[in-house]
Design a protein around this motif. Structure first.
Motif, PDB file in Angstrom:
ATOM      1  N   ARG C  10      -0.795   6.427   3.457  1.00 50.42           N
ATOM      2  CA  ARG C  10      -0.280   7.796   3.323  1.00 50.42           C
ATOM      3  C   ARG C  10       0.578   7.927   2.072  1.00 50.42           C
ATOM      4  O   ARG C  10       0.416   8.862   1.289  1.00 50.42           O
ATOM      5  CB  ARG C  10       0.544   8.152   4.552  1.00 50.42           C
ATOM      6  CG  ARG C  10       1.404   9.392   4.371  1.00 50.42           C
ATOM      7  CD  ARG C  10       2.326   9.589   5.551  1.00 50.42           C
ATOM      8  NE  ARG C  10       3.297  10.625   5.296  1.00 50.42           N
ATOM      9  CZ  ARG C  10       4.492  10.433   4.736  1.00 50.42           C
ATOM     10  NH1 ARG C  10       4.833   9.228   4.332  1.00 50.42           N
ATOM     11  NH2 ARG C  10       5.319  11.432   4.568  1.00 50.42           N
ATOM     12  N   ASP C  11       1.509   6.956   1.874  1.00 55.91           N
ATOM     13  CA  ASP C  11       2.398   7.041   0.720  1.00 55.91           C
ATOM     14  C   ASP C  11       1.630   6.929  -0.591  1.00 55.91           C
ATOM     15  O   ASP C  11       1.952   7.606  -1.570  1.00 55.91           O
ATOM     16  CB  ASP C  11       3.474   5.944   0.802  1.00 55.91           C
ATOM     17  CG  ASP C  11       4.717   6.445   1.493  1.00 55.91           C
ATOM     18  OD1 ASP C  11       4.565   7.293   2.391  1.00 55.91           O
ATOM     19  OD2 ASP C  11       5.828   6.010   1.127  1.00 55.91           O
ATOM     20  N   LEU C  12       0.596   6.073  -0.601  1.00 58.62           N
ATOM     21  CA  LEU C  12      -0.227   5.952  -1.808  1.00 58.62           C
ATOM     22  C   LEU C  12      -0.944   7.260  -2.081  1.00 58.62           C
ATOM     23  O   LEU C  12      -0.962   7.747  -3.222  1.00 58.62           O
ATOM     24  CB  LEU C  12      -1.241   4.818  -1.638  1.00 58.62           C
ATOM     25  CG  LEU C  12      -0.686   3.405  -1.782  1.00 58.62           C
ATOM     26  CD1 LEU C  12      -1.789   2.378  -1.555  1.00 58.62           C
ATOM     27  CD2 LEU C  12      -0.070   3.206  -3.158  1.00 58.62           C
ATOM     28  N   ALA C  13      -1.519   7.851  -1.036  1.00 59.38           N
ATOM     29  CA  ALA C  13      -2.233   9.111  -1.199  1.00 59.38           C
ATOM     30  C   ALA C  13      -1.305  10.195  -1.732  1.00 59.38           C
ATOM     31  O   ALA C  13      -1.653  10.936  -2.646  1.00 59.38           O
ATOM     32  CB  ALA C  13      -2.835   9.538   0.149  1.00 59.38           C
ATOM     33  N   PHE C  16      -0.550   9.787  -5.442  1.00 53.46           N
ATOM     34  CA  PHE C  16      -1.636  10.077  -6.383  1.00 53.46           C
ATOM     35  C   PHE C  16      -1.985  11.560  -6.418  1.00 53.46           C
ATOM     36  O   PHE C  16      -2.705  12.008  -7.293  1.00 53.46           O
ATOM     37  CB  PHE C  16      -2.890   9.267  -6.028  1.00 53.46           C
ATOM     38  CG  PHE C  16      -2.799   7.842  -6.503  1.00 53.46           C
ATOM     39  CD1 PHE C  16      -2.809   7.563  -7.870  1.00 53.46           C
ATOM     40  CD2 PHE C  16      -2.675   6.792  -5.619  1.00 53.46           C
ATOM     41  CE1 PHE C  16      -2.700   6.263  -8.328  1.00 53.46           C
ATOM     42  CE2 PHE C  16      -2.572   5.488  -6.067  1.00 53.46           C
ATOM     43  CZ  PHE C  16      -2.579   5.214  -7.422  1.00 53.46           C
ATOM     44  N   ARG C  17      -1.450  12.310  -5.446  1.00 54.18           N
ATOM     45  CA  ARG C  17      -1.731  13.739  -5.414  1.00 54.18           C
ATOM     46  C   ARG C  17      -0.904  14.465  -6.495  1.00 54.18           C
ATOM     47  O   ARG C  17       0.004  13.872  -7.073  1.00 54.18           O
ATOM     48  CB  ARG C  17      -1.371  14.288  -4.026  1.00 54.18           C
ATOM     49  CG  ARG C  17      -2.141  15.503  -3.643  1.00 54.18           C
ATOM     50  CD  ARG C  17      -1.725  15.932  -2.263  1.00 54.18           C
ATOM     51  NE  ARG C  17      -2.264  15.042  -1.233  1.00 54.18           N
ATOM     52  CZ  ARG C  17      -1.884  15.113   0.042  1.00 54.18           C
ATOM     53  NH1 ARG C  17      -0.964  15.965   0.399  1.00 54.18           N
ATOM     54  NH2 ARG C  17      -2.411  14.315   0.928  1.00 54.18           N
ATOM     55  N   GLY C  20       2.912  13.976  -7.051  1.00 54.04           N
ATOM     56  CA  GLY C  20       3.297  12.584  -6.862  1.00 54.04           C
ATOM     57  C   GLY C  20       3.540  11.952  -8.223  1.00 54.04           C
ATOM     58  O   GLY C  20       3.140  12.477  -9.248  1.00 54.04           O
ATOM     59  N   GLY C  21       4.183  10.792  -8.222  1.00 54.62           N
ATOM     60  CA  GLY C  21       4.584  10.225  -9.517  1.00 54.62           C
ATOM     61  C   GLY C  21       3.935   8.899  -9.842  1.00 54.62           C
ATOM     62  O   GLY C  21       4.541   8.058 -10.491  1.00 54.62           O
ATOM     63  N   ALA C  22       2.664   8.702  -9.385  1.00 54.13           N
ATOM     64  CA  ALA C  22       2.062   7.373  -9.494  1.00 54.13           C
ATOM     65  C   ALA C  22       2.011   6.848 -10.923  1.00 54.13           C
ATOM     66  O   ALA C  22       2.250   5.672 -11.165  1.00 54.13           O
ATOM     67  CB  ALA C  22       0.667   7.387  -8.886  1.00 54.13           C
ATOM     68  N   TRP C 102       5.870  -0.237  -4.832  1.00 52.32           N
ATOM     69  CA  TRP C 102       5.579  -1.323  -5.770  1.00 52.32           C
ATOM     70  C   TRP C 102       4.144  -1.227  -6.297  1.00 52.32           C
ATOM     71  O   TRP C 102       3.881  -1.468  -7.474  1.00 52.32           O
ATOM     72  CB  TRP C 102       5.813  -2.682  -5.099  1.00 52.32           C
ATOM     73  CG  TRP C 102       5.504  -3.815  -6.015  1.00 52.32           C
ATOM     74  CD1 TRP C 102       6.246  -4.233  -7.088  1.00 52.32           C
ATOM     75  CD2 TRP C 102       4.348  -4.670  -5.980  1.00 52.32           C
ATOM     76  NE1 TRP C 102       5.632  -5.286  -7.711  1.00 52.32           N
ATOM     77  CE2 TRP C 102       4.463  -5.578  -7.045  1.00 52.32           C
ATOM     78  CE3 TRP C 102       3.242  -4.750  -5.136  1.00 52.32           C
ATOM     79  CZ2 TRP C 102       3.508  -6.556  -7.305  1.00 52.32           C
ATOM     80  CZ3 TRP C 102       2.287  -5.726  -5.386  1.00 52.32           C
ATOM     81  CH2 TRP C 102       2.421  -6.621  -6.459  1.00 52.32           C
ATOM     82  N   LEU C 103       3.199  -0.843  -5.406  1.00 48.49           N
ATOM     83  CA  LEU C 103       1.804  -0.748  -5.819  1.00 48.49           C
ATOM     84  C   LEU C 103       1.617   0.313  -6.905  1.00 48.49           C
ATOM     85  O   LEU C 103       0.701   0.206  -7.720  1.00 48.49           O
ATOM     86  CB  LEU C 103       0.905  -0.419  -4.620  1.00 48.49           C
ATOM     87  CG  LEU C 103       0.661  -1.579  -3.643  1.00 48.49           C
ATOM     88  CD1 LEU C 103      -0.113  -1.099  -2.429  1.00 48.49           C
ATOM     89  CD2 LEU C 103      -0.089  -2.707  -4.328  1.00 48.49           C
TER      90      LEU C 103
END
Lengths: 52, 255, 221
Positions: C10-13, C16-17, C20-22, C102-103
């Motif tokens: 969920r946090d990764l998704a 990346f939306r 979000g700040g990926a 971290w990812l």
């Protein structure tokens, strides 16, 4: 102050710095203490007539 | 002699600390006089460092108190988190600026001692650097205290940061020592030379005791202020609450 | 375990939306690597000597990005209350969120480090060491930051405060991260010594950070 030798300025400077910092802290703590004391006294005085 | 649990009651604390404060202040003043007489007149100049050794009589007690107050904050943090005691929060909050001030004094006097001894105001010596990081942690704790308005929540949140910082201090000390030995030029003068001579030791101990008593005086004073601040907060909230319920009381408050 | 993985996913998704700040951390990292030569000049010998320091300072600062929203967004919209009531212990929640952070920050930095190392004229051995040290060292930075994020989750504008709280605690990781790179470039100590300590730091901060952040989150009502 010649008794302190060629480094008198550094010795007196370090004592001066200590007095400045600790003195400043003391003054701030005392001022804060006095202000809160006055504030509390004012609050109590205002409350006194209301509560028997 | 009151037990520690009785002292932990804020009202009793106010009563006992009021009695203790003048004695602490007086004892500190007398010891300062004896200690500084010893530091400037009785103690000889060092054969290696000359007159600059006299900076030691402020520098070492300040370093000691900087570390002492962090330990005190840690003990109070445990008291605040485990027993949820308000006075532990008060002790912890009052300790932070005092510990930071003594750490700052340690750094300033260290810099002024370093200039004649090392030829530079600041050298990245392992001990000075560790004290600098300690000051940064103190500043972070003070910043967190100033951010959260509600005293009990602030106390718990800061307690966690204090404990995390306490766990980190040995790690930081180890890292800085390691980093320092890797980079240190060999010619730097070390402070831990031969054992200190008794003629220098007694003024140092008296000065350390004087500074400690004065610091405890400051701490009790700041704690009393903090207890009053909390009482003011409670009274103000109560008054606002009452004004809320009875609109007529509002006039009384506004007067 | 499935709750843990679901939370990470969920946090990764979310990161990346849009919003979000990926990719922010990586871009910020590139900015620092680009700015430093402007400050100290294009001398390749000097740059290659201090490249590990530049990369690690960049990593430390880039880690701070996104930390202020690590728990705050969930605390604001009530997700945190749901997570608290769930089966997964709060420590597990913290661990999952740290892993997701971290990812999207530490791992991309470690992967991109050799590329940025080229710009700083690093030797291949030093590049490999930098990438390895960032790979094992950046989790420690995330965990330290998580403590600050957990303590300030209920405070508005906690961003600078997190930096003030976390940066002093990041010093040991910085010391041993740079030391590991320097050792690989031919220092007085073998590479394994600082590298092993760096691994130990990451493990220690995984414990301290998880417990500290969870304790901080419990203080929010």
């Amino acid at each position: 102050m010649s008794a302190l030798g060629q480094h008198a300025a550094f010795i007196l400077g370090s004592y001066g710095a200590a007095v400045l910092v600790i003195g400043g802290l003391t003054a701030w703590i005392l001022a804060d203490h006095r202000a809160r004391k006055a504030e509390l006294a004012a609050l109590d005085a205002r409350r006194a007539p209301e509560s028997p | 002699m009151p037990s520690i649990t009785a002292l932990a009651n804020p009202t009793r604390f106010m009563a006992y600390s009021a009695k203790l404060l003048p004695w602490l202040g007086g004892a500190a003043a007398i010891l300062f006089a004896i200690g500084f007489y010893g530091a400037f007149f009785a103690a000889p100049a060092d054969y290696q460092q000359g007159q600059t050794i006299r900076i030691m009589y402020v520098h070492v007690p300040a370093a000691w108190l900087g570390m002492f107050f962090y330990t005190l904050m840690t003990a109070s943090a445990v008291g605040a988190l485990v027993w949820r005691h308000p006075l532990a929060e008060v002790a912890q909050k009052a300790a932070a600026p005092i510990g930071a001030a003594f750490t700052l004094v340690c750094l300033l006097t260290g810099a002024l001692w370093g200039r004649p001894m090392w030829g530079a105001y600041w050298v990245w010596d392992a001990r000075l650097t560790s004290m600098l990081v300690l000051l940064l942690i103190y500043l972070a704790i003070m910043a967190l205290w100033r951010t959260i308005d509600e005293p009990t929540q602030a106390g718990r949140v800061v307690s966690i940061l204090t404990l995390v910082g306490f766990v980190n201090i040995p790690i930081i000390k180890f890292s800085v020592d390691w980093w320092n030995t890797l980079h240190q030029p060999a010619s730097v003068f070390r402070m831990d030379g031969p054992t200190i001579h008794p003629s220098m030791l007694w003024p140092l101990l008296v000065c350390a005791l004087a500074f400690s008593l004065f610091a405890i005086w400051l701490h009790l004073m700041a704690m009393r202020t903090e207890v009053m601040r909390r009482r003011i907060r409670t009274l103000t909230i109560l008054a606002a609450d009452r004004a809320d319920r009875a609109p007529s009381a509002l006039e009384g408050l506004a007067r | 375990m499935s709750a843990f993985l679901a939370l990470v996913r969920r946090d990764l998704a979310l990161s990346f939306r849009i919003g979000g700040g990926a990719s922010f951390a990586l871009v910020f990292f590139l900015m620092i690597v680009t700015l430093t030569p402007f400050a100290i000049g294009p001398d390749l010998n000097l740059l290659s000597r201090i490249a590990p320091a530049i990369l690690w300072i960049g990593a430390v600062l880039a880690t701070l990005i996104g930390l202020d929203r690590l728990f705050q967004a969930d605390a604001e919209d009530g997700t945190l209350d749901v997570l608290k009531a769930g089966d997964l212990p709060l420590e597990g929640v913290v661990l999952a969120k740290c892993l997701a952070h971290w990812l999207t920050t530490g791992l991309p930095l470690a992967v991109a480090a050799p590329l940025f190392g080229l710009m700083l004229a690093m030797e291949p051995a030093a590049m490999l060491a930098a990438a390895l040290s960032l790979l094992v060292g950046t989790p420690a930075l995330t965990f330290i930051g998580a403590v600050g994020a957990g303590l300030t989750a209920s405070i508005r504008r906690g961003g600078v405060l997190i930096a003030i709280m976390a940066l002093p605690l990041m010093i040991p990781t910085l010391i041993f991260g740079v030391a590991a790179c320097n050792a690989a470039m031919g220092g007085t100590v073998p590479f394994a010594t600082p590298f092993a300590i760096l691994c130990a730091l990451t493990l220690a901060f995984a414990v301290i950070g998880t417990l500290g952040a969870a304790a901080g989150l419990r203080q929010i009502d």
